[in-house]
Each structure stands twice: as C-alpha cells, then as structure tokens.
Design a protein around this motif. Structure first.
Motif, PDB file in Angstrom:
ATOM      1  N   PHE A 116       0.799  -1.225   0.000  1.00 33.09           N
ATOM      2  CA  PHE A 116       0.000   0.000   0.000  1.00 33.09           C
ATOM      3  C   PHE A 116       0.830   1.273   0.000  1.00 33.09           C
ATOM      4  N   GLU A 117       1.761   1.391   0.919  1.00 29.79           N
ATOM      5  CA  GLU A 117       2.482   2.657   1.059  1.00 29.79           C
ATOM      6  C   GLU A 117       3.245   3.012  -0.223  1.00 29.79           C
ATOM      7  N   THR A 118       3.882   2.031  -0.835  1.00 29.86           N
ATOM      8  CA  THR A 118       4.603   2.287  -2.092  1.00 29.86           C
ATOM      9  C   THR A 118       3.624   2.623  -3.205  1.00 29.86           C
ATOM     10  N   CYS A 119       2.530   1.897  -3.276  1.00 29.50           N
ATOM     11  CA  CYS A 119       1.514   2.166  -4.296  1.00 29.50           C
ATOM     12  C   CYS A 119       0.962   3.584  -4.139  1.00 29.50           C
ATOM     13  N   ALA A 120       0.630   3.961  -2.919  1.00 28.06           N
ATOM     14  CA  ALA A 120       0.074   5.296  -2.672  1.00 28.06           C
ATOM     15  C   ALA A 120       1.098   6.387  -2.987  1.00 28.06           C
ATOM     16  N   ARG A 121       2.348   6.183  -2.594  1.00 22.67           N
ATOM     17  CA  ARG A 121       3.390   7.173  -2.870  1.00 22.67           C
ATOM     18  C   ARG A 121       3.602   7.336  -4.373  1.00 22.67           C
ATOM     19  N   GLU A 122       3.696   6.214  -5.092  1.00 19.50           N
ATOM     20  CA  GLU A 122       3.891   6.281  -6.547  1.00 19.50           C
ATOM     21  C   GLU A 122       2.703   6.942  -7.238  1.00 19.50           C
ATOM     22  N   ALA A 123       1.494   6.642  -6.787  1.00 22.08           N
ATOM     23  CA  ALA A 123       0.305   7.268  -7.374  1.00 22.08           C
ATOM     24  C   ALA A 123       0.363   8.782  -7.190  1.00 22.08           C
ATOM     25  N   ALA A 124       0.728   9.223  -5.984  1.00 23.53           N
ATOM     26  CA  ALA A 124       0.837  10.661  -5.719  1.00 23.53           C
ATOM     27  C   ALA A 124       1.912  11.295  -6.594  1.00 23.53           C
ATOM     28  N   GLU A 125       3.050  10.613  -6.748  1.00 21.94           N
ATOM     29  CA  GLU A 125       4.134  11.135  -7.593  1.00 21.94           C
ATOM     30  C   GLU A 125       3.700  11.257  -9.042  1.00 21.94           C
ATOM     31  N   LYS A 126       2.862  10.338  -9.507  1.00 20.47           N
ATOM     32  CA  LYS A 126       2.383  10.346 -10.889  1.00 20.47           C
ATOM     33  C   LYS A 126       1.153  11.242 -11.068  1.00 20.47           C
ATOM     34  N   GLY A 127       0.562  11.666  -9.940  1.00 22.62           N
ATOM     35  CA  GLY A 127      -0.635  12.486 -10.015  1.00 22.62           C
ATOM     36  C   GLY A 127      -1.853  11.724 -10.485  1.00 22.62           C
ATOM     37  N   VAL A 128      -1.937  10.436 -10.104  1.00 22.80           N
ATOM     38  CA  VAL A 128      -3.076   9.604 -10.484  1.00 22.80           C
ATOM     39  C   VAL A 128      -3.736   9.058  -9.220  1.00 22.80           C
ATOM     40  N   PRO A 129      -5.012   8.693  -9.322  1.00 22.66           N
ATOM     41  CA  PRO A 129      -5.663   8.081  -8.159  1.00 22.66           C
ATOM     42  C   PRO A 129      -4.981   6.759  -7.784  1.00 22.66           C
TER      43      PRO A 129
END
Length: 163
Positions: A98-111
């Motif tokens: 979760f934490e990596t997925c959420a961080r990467e999503a935020a970095e990419k600007g995607v949900p």
C-alpha cells in the motif's frame, strides 16, 4: 480465471479493492486471452510495505519493499498449453504494497485506485510468464498489453505519450 483476494490494513476501506481487481482481470483477459481459462487461479494480497519487504527479502534476496511482487507457479509454455477442462491450476501469487503504491500514485498524479489497477495488470502479466527485464522488445510488448487492458477500464496510459 479466479482471483482469491485478501485485503489487509492499511488499504482504505472506502475503496472496493476486490471489485477493482476483478475489473482489472476482466480487462486483461480481453488482451491476454491465455488468462481466460476457467482452471486458472491466482491469489492477490493487498498488504503493507513491511510485508512486501519481508517477502522480497526472503524470496528475491532484495532487502527493500517494492510496489508489486509476483510469484509465478506455471511456466508460460504450460499456461499456453493448458486445456480448459480439468482440475484447478494455480497460476501464482501477487502482493501489493500500500504505502509504495500510494506514494507512486501521488508522484504520478493519479488516483491510487488507477495505480493499483496498473500494478495488478502488471503482476498478472508476470504470472503469465511475461517479463519486461529480458529485452526492450519484451518491455514494449508487456507495456502495450498493460496500456490496452487499462484503457478498457478507463485508465490512461501509465507510461505516457511514447510517440
């Protein structure tokens, strides 16, 4: 293909991760028909960075978390030759952090839901015997399948404009 899904904290309860995973699989089988076999079974664990870190260290000798881990149980040739009749066959296991997925999503600007869908599609393709680390051509083929599957569920190309 059936997915056995286990969702642990801290994956937010307000999202229906099981439905998201099923939608990703339904889209993927349209572009990777070898996965559209009623005998196939895969497990999908939505978990923490800490758990994925432990799995990555134990099974891949990499002492760090990652976004998705895949543990295939069938060779690609066996998958392609698998008849639709017979006993269930375990394709493999996936684990999403979760934490990596959420961080990467935020970095990419995607949900985070879109990024998780991408990681599920990516991981399932690994279970199907595809690997982006073999060659540039293999990476491009795998990315093209991911992009096509994600487009079917309304998710933009995660690799951006490659023209």
């Amino acid at each position: 293909m059936d997915l056995e899904i286990d969702i642990e904290a801290p994956w937010p309860a307000e999202a229906d991760w099981a439905d998201l995973a099923e939608a990703a699989l339904e889209a993927l089988v349209q572009v990777a028909p070898e996965l559209d076999n009623p005998r196939l079974l895969a497990s999908l664990l939505f978990t923490t960075d800490e758990e994925v870190h432990v799995l990555n260290r134990e099974w891949r000798a990499k002492d760090k978390p990652t976004n998705v881990l895949s543990f295939p149980m069938l060779e690609r040739a066996d998958l392609l030759a698998l008849a639709p009749d017979g006993p269930p066959e375990m394709l493999g296991d996936l684990a999403l952090a979760f934490e990596t997925c959420a961080r990467e999503a935020a970095e990419k600007g995607v949900p985070v839901e879109h990024h998780a869908s991408h990681l599920i599609v990516h991981g399932l393709l690994h279970l199907a015997g595809l690997d982006h680390e073999i060659s540039d051509a293999d990476a491009e083929a795998m990315e093209a399948l991911e992009t096509k599957a994600l487009a079917l569920i309304g998710i933009a190309d995660p690799y951006g404009d490659r023209s």
